[in-house]
Scaffold this motif. Structure first.
Motif, short mmCIF file in Angstrom:
data_model
loop_
_atom_site.label_atom_id
_atom_site.label_comp_id
_atom_site.label_asym_id
_atom_site.label_seq_id
_atom_site.Cartn_x
_atom_site.Cartn_y
_atom_site.Cartn_z
N LYS A 115 -6.69 -2.33 -4.49
CA LYS A 115 -7.33 -1.59 -5.58
C LYS A 115 -7.79 -0.21 -5.11
CE LYS A 115 -8.90 -5.42 -8.47
NZ LYS A 115 -10.06 -6.19 -9.00
N LYS A 116 -8.17 -0.13 -3.86
CA LYS A 116 -8.62 1.15 -3.31
C LYS A 116 -7.44 2.06 -2.99
CE LYS A 116 -12.85 -0.82 -1.35
NZ LYS A 116 -13.58 -1.16 -0.10
N THR A 117 -6.39 1.48 -2.44
CA THR A 117 -5.24 2.30 -2.04
C THR A 117 -4.31 2.62 -3.21
OG1 THR A 117 -4.04 0.29 -1.38
CG2 THR A 117 -5.26 1.45 0.33
N ASP B 213 -8.88 -6.37 -3.06
CA ASP B 213 -9.88 -5.29 -2.99
C ASP B 213 -9.31 -4.07 -2.29
OD1 ASP B 213 -11.77 -6.76 -4.33
OD2 ASP B 213 -12.80 -7.45 -2.52
N LYS B 214 -8.56 -4.30 -1.21
CA LYS B 214 -7.98 -3.18 -0.46
C LYS B 214 -6.90 -2.49 -1.28
CE LYS B 214 -6.16 -1.92 4.07
NZ LYS B 214 -5.75 -2.41 5.40
N PRO C 164 -5.23 2.94 -6.86
CA PRO C 164 -6.20 2.93 -7.96
C PRO C 164 -5.57 2.94 -9.35
CG PRO C 164 -6.13 5.09 -6.91
CD PRO C 164 -5.34 4.17 -6.04
N LYS C 165 -4.34 3.38 -9.48
CA LYS C 165 -3.69 3.46 -10.79
C LYS C 165 -2.89 2.19 -11.12
CE LYS C 165 -3.29 8.51 -10.66
NZ LYS C 165 -2.35 9.66 -10.75
N GLU D 26 0.81 -1.20 0.00
CA GLU D 26 0.00 0.00 0.00
C GLU D 26 0.85 1.26 0.00
OE1 GLU D 26 -3.00 -0.08 3.06
OE2 GLU D 26 -3.15 -2.27 2.93
N LYS E 10 3.35 3.85 -3.82
CA LYS E 10 2.40 4.73 -4.50
C LYS E 10 2.67 4.86 -6.00
CE LYS E 10 0.19 5.50 -0.72
NZ LYS E 10 -1.14 4.88 -0.51
#
Length: 213
Positions: A196-198, A193-194, A200-201, A169, A172
Motif C-alpha cells: 500500500k505504501k509502495t 501494508d508495504k 498507493p494508487k 513493488e 508501478k
C-alpha cells in the motif's frame, strides 16, 4: 474489475524383456515417486522458453502457446473478452496477435515459464489461481510486465512464500491487486501494508468474492 476465475468472459524408451528380468519389484510408493518425477520433467519441459520458436513466431504467440499447453488461457488485444484455452483455436502462425490477458487458473505454470512474458508488451491482466507449481519466489518473472500490468490476482498458490511478493513493488502501473487464500504466507498483513505504501494508487483486495468458484 479484475478478472477472476471463472473469467467473466464471452466466454523415455521401452524396456526389453531381458531388461525386465533385472527390474526390481514395483511398489506403490516407488510408482508414485516415479510418476511425480516424470511429471516434474514434463512440467519443466513445458515451461522452458524455446528461443528458436520465439524467433519464428514472436514473443506473444509463444507466450500464448506456453499458457495454453500448461492448462491456462489467454485473451488477445483484438478480442479482449474471448478466452482462448484450446491450442487448436489459436490464430494461424502468420497472424501476429498481441496477448492482453493471461489466465493461469489451475495451470502448471512454473517460475522459469514466466520468462515467456519478456517481449510481450500488451499484457495488462494476469491471474495466478491454484498454480501449485509456482515456487516460493515464483513471481519474479512479472518484472517483464512492469510497464503494462494493471491487474494481478494471486490466490491459492500454496508453494508461494512471503518473499515472492517483493517483485510486485516494481509494478508501478498496477491498479488492482487481489491476494487471498494464501495458506503458507505467514505475514500477509505486513506484505499488504508495504504494498500500500509502495503502490498507493493500487486497489488491494484480500477477500475471496462469494461468486467465485
Amino acid at each position: 474489475m479484475l478478472i477472476t476465475r471463472p473469467l467473466n468472459l464471452l466466454k523415455c524408451g521401452f524396456l526389453t524383456t531381458k531388461h525386465l528380468w533385472n527390474t526390481p519389484p514395483t511398489t506403490a510408493k516407488n510408482s508414485s515417486n516415479a510418476s511425480r518425477q516424470l511429471w516434474g520433467y514434463v512440467a519443466i519441459a513445458f515451461n522452458r522458453v524455446d528461443v528458436d520458436r520465439q524467433q519464428l513466431v514472436g514473443a506473444d504467440r509463444l507466450c500464448a502457446e506456453w499458457v495454453i499447453k500448461n492448462g491456462g488461457g489467454i485473451c488477445t488485444v483484438d478480442a479482449p473478452t474471448r478466452l482462448i484455452n484450446n491450442y487448436n483455436i489459436l490464430p494461424p502462425e502468420h497472424y501476429r496477435f498481441k496477448v492482453k490477458v493471461v489466465d493461469g487458473s489451475g495451470a502448471s505454470l512454473m517460475k522459469i515459464g514466466l520468462d515467456h512474458f519478456k517481449g510481450c508488451n500488451h499484457i495488462d491482466t494476469v491471474i495466478f489461481h491454484k498454480c501449485k507449481h509456482l515456487e516460493s519466489d515464483g513471481l519474479s518473472g512479472l518484472v517483464h510486465l512492469k510497464d503494462t500490468l494493471k491487474s494481478l490476482q494471486v490466490s491459492e498458490c500454496d508453494n508461494i512464500s512471503d518473499d515472492c511478493f517483493a517483485v510486485i513493488e516494481e509494478l508501478k502501473n498496477l491498479q488492482e491487486l487481489r491476494i487471498f487464500n494464501m495458506r503458507y504466507v505467514k505475514n500477509l498483513d505486513a506484505i499488504i501494508d508495504k504494498l500500500k505504501k509502495t503502490l498507493p494508487k493500487c486497489r488491494i483486495e484480500t477477500a475471496e468474492k462469494n461468486d467465485e468458484k
